[in-house]
Design an enzyme around this catalytic site. Structure first.
Site, mmCIF file in Angstrom:
data_model
loop_
_atom_site.group_PDB
_atom_site.id
_atom_site.type_symbol
_atom_site.label_atom_id
_atom_site.label_comp_id
_atom_site.label_asym_id
_atom_site.label_seq_id
_atom_site.Cartn_x
_atom_site.Cartn_y
_atom_site.Cartn_z
ATOM 1 N N GLU A 91 44.234 42.992 37.518
ATOM 2 C CA GLU A 91 44.679 42.083 36.580
ATOM 3 C C GLU A 91 44.317 43.015 35.025
ATOM 4 O OE1 GLU A 91 42.579 38.571 36.724
ATOM 5 O OE2 GLU A 91 43.765 37.518 34.984
ATOM 6 N N ASN A 140 48.962 30.300 38.969
ATOM 7 C CA ASN A 140 47.687 30.956 39.381
ATOM 8 C C ASN A 140 46.823 29.750 39.000
ATOM 9 O OD1 ASN A 140 45.737 32.824 40.021
ATOM 10 N ND2 ASN A 140 45.291 32.468 38.000
ATOM 11 N N GLU A 141 46.001 29.366 39.966
ATOM 12 C CA GLU A 141 44.871 28.243 39.817
ATOM 13 C C GLU A 141 45.222 27.268 38.545
ATOM 14 O OE1 GLU A 141 41.194 30.528 38.656
ATOM 15 O OE2 GLU A 141 41.113 31.205 40.609
ATOM 16 N N TYR A 201 35.659 32.639 45.662
ATOM 17 C CA TYR A 201 34.585 33.611 45.023
ATOM 18 C C TYR A 201 33.342 33.014 45.604
ATOM 19 C CZ TYR A 201 37.845 35.531 41.959
ATOM 20 O OH TYR A 201 39.028 36.586 41.484
ATOM 21 N N GLU A 220 42.372 35.780 46.138
ATOM 22 C CA GLU A 220 41.228 36.332 45.435
ATOM 23 C C GLU A 220 40.037 35.920 46.138
ATOM 24 O OE1 GLU A 220 41.262 35.020 41.401
ATOM 25 O OE2 GLU A 220 43.528 35.176 40.847
ATOM 26 N N GLN A 262 38.079 42.103 41.984
ATOM 27 C CA GLN A 262 39.227 42.896 41.951
ATOM 28 C C GLN A 262 38.728 44.321 42.181
ATOM 29 O OE1 GLN A 262 41.153 42.188 38.165
ATOM 30 N NE2 GLN A 262 40.906 39.966 38.250
#
Ligand code: AHR
Length: 505
Positions: free
Chosen positions: A25, A173-174, A252, A318, A366
């Protein structure tokens, strides 16, 4: 001693290579100063892309790489990143505290060249928040259309004759937070609007329709993630179903209990992080059930145009450790990676491999200079973190089949996964104990021959690699295990990841 018995050497479920995917990203130094150094840089490069990074990356056979975000996707305008580089606009990147100008030097063509060099398929995430269906449609057309149109002629002028054939397209995204603060109902409406604007790129065998991926929930919020998935599918089912290839969950492993650096931890903090990553397995099971129940409840097809999809792939777009120190880091979200991160990386890949099919694709967040990285760049140095070694050791599972086994005297601190590809058997052994080495026995009904063992460990679990000590933590070839008839005795160092390779005789 823990005993593992393999009764049959027959593979079960195909392990999708895409489970070992990546995410990059425009954030911190992931792309600028990470992947992209520019053609005039003294750092050796292929057309501006760091050579040492490309050379090491391609060795992993990365199957897929997601770009340009993340949150940044929702402010990214693809047209800023095409055409002669000297004419590209300079924008400003505030993403997660990046606070840098964005020179737009790494755009669609540079990303595609990077993908080609490392051998990965691209997954592009479109801009849903500050973009429009028209902008998305034009990007898809620019990338994928075969026929000659003004946009595809522009692609040719910019140096690429053939369509790029970008297969995966993330739609938002999100969206529950940084991607628009939407409700599931709002998002379902937006998703329908955007996906009905997608070109279909032909019909029949020649068709190459975009595989659209919807934004899924925040995997760390138990109540919200259930409500989000239920409500999204419910809303989608009220009207004609749009194209929906996949559903993108983010997970996460937050390490926020107290402000601590990613490098210094005690035994308790070691186990907090190890146990946190294991929660993902339940989240996958739960989301898979919710998606299937959601699809089941959709109205049954009436007539040729109402066919509801029977399958929607669960994707983890992710994942990785997010230590509290990353919030104050410069460059933004930069983290070192110790043996603790390597062990959770191994456990997470084991979760994906074990649940292959229930989860179809996953991208580490990432790959470069951000959070759970495989590569850290420091001027002329490109450091391979211990996470790199785990991906390297585990690539043998791409395209293999899961292999079942029985466990006796199970030690909860030793996690095992096995696969088989033709005659080759690979057994992962992760010792999550902070300080205790372990002995285990592998027993086979038809005993294979030992080929090799690779082990990643370091005397101190807090060790990591940096420019001064680039190989302090590195995977090493291990000794052949002691064999007794049809079993092998293996010693696992504390805080270690091993892959044992056997071959059917
Ligand atoms: O990976 C960093 C950020 O985490 C991404 O931009 C966003 O999608 C997530 O919140």
């Amino acid at each position: 001693m823990q005993k593992i018995t393999f009764r049959k050497l027959i593979g079960e479920n195909y392990i999708y290579p895409e489970l070992q995917g990546h995410f990059i990203e425009f954030l911190g130094s992931c792309i600028y100063d990470g992947i992209w150094v520019g053609e005039d840089s003294e750092i050796p490069n292929y057309h501006g892309i760091r050579k040492d990074l490309v050379d090491a990356f391609q060795k992993l056979h990365p199957p897929v790489i997601r770009w340009p975000g993340g949150c940044y996707a929702d402010v990214y305008h693809w047209r800023n990143g095409i055409g002669p580089r000297e004419n590209r606009p300079v924008t400003y990147n505030e993403n997660f505290g990046t606070f840098e100008t964005d020179p737009n030097q790494f755009g669609t063509h540079e990303m595609m060249e990077f993908c080609e060099m490392i051998g990965a398929k691209p997954w592009f995430n479109i801009n849903m928040m500050t973009g429009s269906p028209a902008e998305m449609r034009e990007w898809m057309e620019y990338c994928n259309r075969q026929e000659s149109t003004t946009l595809t002629r522009e692609r040719k002028v910019n140096g690429h004759e053939a369509p790029f054939q970008v297969e995966y397209w993330g739609i938002g995204n999100e969206v529950w937070d940084g991607g628009g603060k939407m409700t599931p109902q709002m998002y379902a409406n937006e998703y329908r609007k955007f996906t009905s604007s997608c070109p279909s790129f032909g019909s029949g065998d020649q068709a190459f329709p975009p595989k659209c991926i919807a934004s899924g929930p925040d995997g760390n919020k138990p109540k919200e993630r259930v409500v989000w998935t239920k409500d999204f599918f419910k809303e989608m089912g009220k009207y004609r179903m749009p194209s929906l290839y996949g559903y993108d969950l983010h997970f996460y492993n937050w390490n926020l209990k107290q402000l601590q650096t990613e490098k210094k931890f005690d035994e308790k903090q070691w186990y907090d992080v190890i146990n946190g990553c294991k929660e993902l397995e339940n989240v996958i099971h739960e989301q898979r059930c919710l998606i299937d129940a959601g699809l089941e409840a959709l109205p049954k097809p009436e007539g040729p145009f109402r066919a509801a999809p029977r399958k929607c792939e669960l994707i983890v777009g992710e994942w990785g450790n997010w230590h509290s120190s990353a919030f104050n880091a410069r460059p933004a979200l930069y983290q070192q990676c110790t043996m603790r991160d390597a062990v959770t990386t191994a456990l997470t890949l084991d979760i994906f491999h074990r649940n292959t099919g229930d989860v179809r694709m996953a991208c580490v967040a990432q790959s470069v200079n951000v959070l759970n990285s495989l590569f850290l760049t420091d001027g002329e140095h490109c450091i391979l973190t211990p996470n790199y070694d785990v991906f390297d050791m585990y690539q043998v599972h791409q395209g293999a089949y899961t292999l079942g086994f029985e466990e006796k005297n199970k030690d909860p601190e030793v996690c095992i996964f096995a696969s088989i590809k033709n005659d080759d058997i690979y057994v992962n052994l992760v010792n999550t104990s902070y300080s205790e080495s372990k002995k285990i026995e592998l027993k086979f009904k038809q005993c294979p021959e030992f080929v090799e063992a690779k082990t990643l460990y370091s005397k101190d679990p807090q060790n990591y690699n940096d420019a001064k000590h680039p190989n302090r933590v590195r995977c090493k070839e291990g000794k052949a295990p002691a064999r007794e008839k049809d079993s092998f005795q293996i010693a696992l160092p504390a805080a270690s990841v091993s892959v044992y390779h056997f071959r059917k005789t």
